[in-house]
Design a protein around this motif. Structure first.
Motif, short mmCIF file in Angstrom:
data_model
loop_
_atom_site.label_atom_id
_atom_site.label_comp_id
_atom_site.label_asym_id
_atom_site.label_seq_id
_atom_site.Cartn_x
_atom_site.Cartn_y
_atom_site.Cartn_z
N MET A 111 17.25 64.30 79.04
CA MET A 111 17.07 63.72 77.66
C MET A 111 18.78 63.88 76.69
O MET A 111 18.95 64.56 76.54
N ALA A 112 18.52 62.65 76.31
CA ALA A 112 20.29 62.70 75.54
C ALA A 112 19.74 63.49 74.39
O ALA A 112 18.73 64.20 73.37
N GLN A 113 20.55 64.64 74.34
CA GLN A 113 20.12 65.74 73.27
C GLN A 113 20.32 65.13 71.70
O GLN A 113 21.12 64.40 71.11
N VAL A 154 7.16 63.53 79.85
CA VAL A 154 7.14 64.73 78.50
C VAL A 154 7.36 66.27 79.19
O VAL A 154 5.62 66.57 79.41
N ARG A 155 8.16 66.71 79.00
CA ARG A 155 7.81 68.01 78.92
C ARG A 155 7.54 68.89 77.69
O ARG A 155 8.25 69.13 77.14
N VAL A 156 6.35 69.13 77.30
CA VAL A 156 5.73 69.80 76.00
C VAL A 156 6.09 71.09 76.05
O VAL A 156 4.94 71.58 77.08
N GLY A 157 6.20 72.37 75.63
CA GLY A 157 5.54 73.44 75.22
C GLY A 157 4.64 73.33 74.08
O GLY A 157 4.87 73.39 73.25
N VAL A 158 3.99 74.37 73.88
CA VAL A 158 3.00 74.76 72.98
C VAL A 158 2.80 76.30 72.85
O VAL A 158 2.41 76.74 73.34
N PHE A 159 2.94 76.24 71.37
CA PHE A 159 2.80 77.57 70.91
C PHE A 159 1.81 77.75 69.76
O PHE A 159 2.05 76.53 68.96
N SER A 160 1.10 78.74 69.81
CA SER A 160 0.26 79.30 68.76
C SER A 160 1.51 80.25 68.13
O SER A 160 2.06 80.95 68.10
N THR A 161 1.34 80.54 66.50
CA THR A 161 2.01 81.66 66.02
C THR A 161 0.59 81.62 64.86
O THR A 161 -0.37 81.57 63.85
N GLY A 162 1.36 83.55 65.01
CA GLY A 162 -0.02 84.55 63.71
C GLY A 162 -0.11 85.63 64.38
O GLY A 162 -0.43 85.46 65.58
N ASN A 163 0.01 86.89 63.70
CA ASN A 163 -0.60 88.47 64.40
C ASN A 163 -1.77 87.83 63.96
O ASN A 163 -2.59 88.96 64.63
N ARG A 165 14.49 80.13 73.86
CA ARG A 165 14.02 79.85 75.21
C ARG A 165 13.12 78.52 75.87
O ARG A 165 13.71 78.10 76.57
N ALA A 166 12.25 78.64 74.76
CA ALA A 166 11.92 77.23 75.33
C ALA A 166 12.32 75.89 75.28
O ALA A 166 12.55 75.28 75.70
N SER A 167 13.43 75.99 74.04
CA SER A 167 13.43 74.05 74.09
C SER A 167 14.63 74.25 75.17
O SER A 167 15.36 73.23 75.11
N ARG A 168 15.21 75.41 76.17
CA ARG A 168 15.69 74.90 76.72
C ARG A 168 14.75 74.12 77.93
O ARG A 168 15.62 72.94 79.07
N GLU A 169 13.88 74.17 78.42
CA GLU A 169 12.64 73.44 79.56
C GLU A 169 12.19 72.95 79.33
O GLU A 169 11.39 72.22 79.57
N THR A 182 16.82 69.70 70.93
CA THR A 182 15.32 69.12 71.89
C THR A 182 14.52 69.07 70.55
O THR A 182 14.62 70.31 69.74
N PRO A 183 14.07 68.53 70.23
CA PRO A 183 12.76 68.58 68.81
C PRO A 183 12.17 69.24 68.80
O PRO A 183 11.30 69.67 70.21
N VAL A 184 11.78 70.32 67.45
CA VAL A 184 10.91 71.43 67.69
C VAL A 184 9.60 70.65 66.65
O VAL A 184 10.16 70.48 65.20
N LEU A 185 8.15 70.88 67.18
CA LEU A 185 7.59 69.57 65.66
C LEU A 185 6.94 71.13 65.27
O LEU A 185 5.59 71.75 65.94
#
Ligand code: AMP
Ligand code: MG
Length: 409
Positions: free
Chosen positions: A1-3, A186-195, A247-251, A300-303
């Protein structure tokens, strides 16, 4: 993708309308590059790269649409017409000439005999020995299908960017295509966040709650042309969040997180994106929907979606879905909306769009409880009821837009 450049989402205001967010995404997100040729069934759910041009007309030849009798319309008289029967054509038979002044038995899908232009359904014709009695009044060309009436030879049957669902796969097959040139997923990485979050299947510690957003979001992504990576749960720690996003934004082509985007000191997603480059802190004018963040990390866009489960779903629909479709190179696919009379009264704040959960019957009935964290408000309802920004009061009988869950989930 175009950066993407760091400032590609730059936005001055605090409160962003749903429309402005969609327009910003449409204008600033370039589609990913890369295509692959896939067998038809593997192309299901993908995006068509180029236009699909018909190499043969559909239908390929002039044929009968019914079981009946083919004849030349010029032979039909004012009253009842008597034509001798000559021959028979079934589906798959080679076409034959029609002897002048006769009718020919034809079955559905059979080629029209040369010289015939109209078919009388067998239910409307009367057989008299080896002749046929035809009533008057049938239109020329009735009950038959000209070559190319569905798709003419050389026409663009599907435009570039078409999302391939069952009808498109069927149309491609009907045109003789065994493979389709598709954009890569589209390669999408999904995270949850929270202790406080624990993965389902593990024991729940004190003050812990199971992570549901990651699964809701991955399940919603499954309807889109994506390859999803489940990237687990991020702890509420600045350095860990930063390292994981780096790391994830590169992949991946896009990262989607939930939680941790408000202004609290444990909201690390926002701070992590900021530390890399730029972040737009969007206060989206919707309810439910707390602030959402959109940034760019390593191009890479991060939403960052809100943490509350229903707010995450609403913001997914307005931000993640158009963002992913845009990256996928798909044509715009507005969510389907229908007008239904409201079966309840409701007061609302002006200036933001509100999404109530409703059951659908003769009218829309509101789900009793409305908390942004209540997952059962989704499982026990049929649709979102979308109340526009300018509305302040809703009376029973007013027509409202509903977005059926069947088209969303
Ligand atoms: P936050 O935006 O991180 O402050 O989260 C808001 C609320 O949503 C909190 O009650 C969180 O526990 C809850 N929440 C955040 N992420 C998730 C998740 N992945 N699954 C379920 N609840 C969540
Ligand atoms: Mg949190």
């Amino acid at each position: 993708m175009a950066q993407l450049s760091d400032d590609c989402f730059a936005f001055g205001g605090q409160l962003l309308s749903v429309e402005a967010a969609a327009a910003m995404i449409a204008e600033r997100i370039p589609p990913i590059e890369g295509t692959e040729t896939l067998p038809l069934m593997a192309a299901l759910g993908r995006v068509l790269a180029g236009g699909l041009v018909a190499r043969s007309p559909l239908p390929p030849f002039f044929n009968s649409a019914v079981d009946g009798y083919a004849f030349a319309h010029a032979n039909l008289g004012e009253g009842s017409t008597r034509l001798p029967l000559a021959g028979r054509l079934a589906a798959g038979d080679a076409a034959q000439p029609l002897p002048p002044g006769t009718a020919m038995r034809v079955l559905t899908g059979a080629p029209m005999p040369e010289g015939a232009d109209t078919v009388m359904m067998q239910e409307d014709a009367v057989l008299e020995g080896d002749a046929l009695l035809l009533p008057p009044g049938l239109k020329r060309g009735a009950n038959c299908r000209p070559a190319g009436e569905d798709v003419p030879l050389g026409a663009e049957a599907l435009p570039p960017g078409t999302l391939l669902t069952a009808p498109e796969i069927g149309l491609a097959a009907a045109l003789g295509f065994a493979t389709l040139e598709c954009r890569r997923p589209v390669r999408v990485g999904v995270f949850s966040t929270g202790n406080e979050l624990a993965s389902p299947g593990l024991p729940l510690g004190p003050a812990q709650t199971y992570d549901s957003n990651r699964f809701t979001l991955m399940a919603m992504l499954a309807r889109l042309p994506v390859a999803v990576s489940d990237l687990g749960i991020l702890p509420d720690r600045a350095e860990a969040t930063r390292a994981a996003l780096d790391r994830a934004s590169r992949e991946h082509d896009v990262l989607i997180t939930s939680g941790g985007v408000s202004a609290g000191e444990e909201d690390h997603v926002r701070a992590a994106i900021e530390s890399f480059g730029s972040l737009v802190f969007w206060r989206l004018a919707v309810k439910p929907g707390r602030p959402a963040a959109l940034g760019v990390v390593n191009g890479t866009p991060v939403l960052g979606l809100p943490g509350n489960p229903v707010a995450a779903v609403v913001c997914f629909l307005h931000l993640a879905r158009p963002l992913v479709l845009r990256l996928a190179g798909a044509l715009d696919r507005p969510l389907p909306r229908f007008l239904v009379p409201a079966g309840f009264t409701h007061k609302k704040k002006q200036g933001r769009r509100e999404y109530l959960r409703v059951r659908l019957g003769a009218d829309a009935q509101r789900f009793e409880r409305e908390g942004a964290g209540l997952l059962t408000s989704l499982t026990r309802s049929d649709a979102f009821c979308e109340l526009p920004e300018e509305m302040t009061r809703l009376e029973p009988g007013t027509l409202v837009q509903v977005l059926p869950f069947a088209a969303i989930f």
